[in-house]
Scaffold this active site. Structure first.
Site, mmCIF file in Angstrom:
data_model
loop_
_atom_site.group_PDB
_atom_site.id
_atom_site.type_symbol
_atom_site.label_atom_id
_atom_site.label_comp_id
_atom_site.label_asym_id
_atom_site.label_seq_id
_atom_site.Cartn_x
_atom_site.Cartn_y
_atom_site.Cartn_z
ATOM 1 N N TYR A 1 0.830 -1.205 0.000
ATOM 2 C CA TYR A 1 0.000 0.000 0.000
ATOM 3 C C TYR A 1 0.868 1.260 0.000
ATOM 4 O O TYR A 1 0.591 2.231 -0.720
ATOM 5 C CB TYR A 1 -0.916 -0.031 1.225
ATOM 6 C CG TYR A 1 -1.980 1.024 1.274
ATOM 7 C CD1 TYR A 1 -3.093 0.971 0.439
ATOM 8 C CD2 TYR A 1 -1.904 2.081 2.185
ATOM 9 C CE1 TYR A 1 -4.090 1.937 0.501
ATOM 10 C CE2 TYR A 1 -2.896 3.041 2.263
ATOM 11 C CZ TYR A 1 -3.980 2.966 1.420
ATOM 12 O OH TYR A 1 -4.976 3.924 1.486
ATOM 13 N N LYS B 1 0.839 4.103 -2.926
ATOM 14 C CA LYS B 1 0.493 5.502 -2.661
ATOM 15 C C LYS B 1 1.686 6.436 -2.902
ATOM 16 O O LYS B 1 1.523 7.551 -3.394
ATOM 17 C CB LYS B 1 -0.015 5.649 -1.225
ATOM 18 C CG LYS B 1 -1.357 4.981 -0.973
ATOM 19 C CD LYS B 1 -2.441 5.482 -1.908
ATOM 20 C CE LYS B 1 -3.826 5.045 -1.479
ATOM 21 N NZ LYS B 1 -4.893 5.518 -2.401
#
Length: 247
Positions: A155, A159
């Site tokens: 993640y 991002k």
């Protein structure tokens, strides 16, 4: 009604932050394409809310990591509403595991949803924005991409990649009437944080200067600001909405 006459597409907008963004853009006058991947009922509920605001709205199912599904969604949306000039790349998932327990599938699924999703949608919509000499692309990133987080290497990379994508693309199209920015939320009250143990959330609140979680509407305000025609000299920026956790 600063966005009257504009059409927005918000990926992953059937719930949470995406839902709040869709509503905020509609309140500013924009017609909205509500994208979802599984929860049709929730997406249709958002559409009905937008229509009550006097906006045109449609829910379209598409997995943004699929180039074919994105192409079909964009074609259908622009047949109905015309050129989409505001894109919010919001769709995202988590598959949390510490790195040594993370499977290749869990790594890949998170990466393609966030990064391929943004690539596919931006690639489809940016040419028309450039041709019309006006456009807004707003990527929803995360504080996790700025500071890292245990069990979220996939993640965090996704991002962080969106932030790099934002800055690079902003440089490439700044002279063409299109701004590219990102909004980086901290810990927000959504279905995602609802699954986090209460003890962990209390720890998060303690290290957040404001002492609380954020609300989806507070993220949506930042997106609405960046989409505004008056925000025309702001590009390549990461706007933090995190209660002061990261500065």
């Amino acid at each position: 009604m600063e966005l009257k006459g504009k059409v927005s597409l918000v990926s992953g907008s059937s719930r949470g932050i995406g839902r709040a963004i869709a509503i905020a853009l509609a309140e500013a006058g924009s017609d909205v394409v509500v994208n979802y991947v599984s929860n049709r009922a929730a997406a249709e509920e958002v559409v009905e809310k937008l229509k009550k605001l006097g906006r045109r709205a449609i829910a379209i199912k598409a997995d943004v990591s699929s180039r074919q599904q994105v192409a079909e969604m964009v074609e259908r949306a622009q047949d109905e509403f015309g050129i989409i000039q505001i894109l919010v790349n919001n769709a995202g998932i988590t598959r949390d595991r510490s790195f040594l327990k993370l499977s290749p599938e869990q790594w890949h699924e998170v990466i393609v949803t966030h990064l391929d999703g943004a690539f596919n949608l931006t690639g489809r919509l940016l040419p028309n924005m450039i041709e019309s000499k006006w456009g807004r692309i707003i990527n929803i990133t995360s504080i996790v991409g700025q500071i890292g987080n245990f069990g979220q290497s996939n993640y965090a990379v996704a991002k962080g990649g969106l932030m790099a994508f934002t800055k690079t693309l902003a440089r490439e199209v700044a002279h063409k009437g299109v701004t590219i920015n990102a909004v980086s939320p901290g810990y927000i009250e959504t279905d995602m944080t609802a699954a986090v143990p209460t003890q962990v959330l209390e720890q998060v609140k303690q290290i957040t200067p404001m002492g609380r979680l954020g609300r989806p509407e507070e993220v949506a305000v930042a997106v609405r600001f960046l989409a505004d025609p008056d925000a025309s000299f702001i590009t390549g920026q990461i706007i933090n909405v995190n209660g002061g956790m990261y500065m």
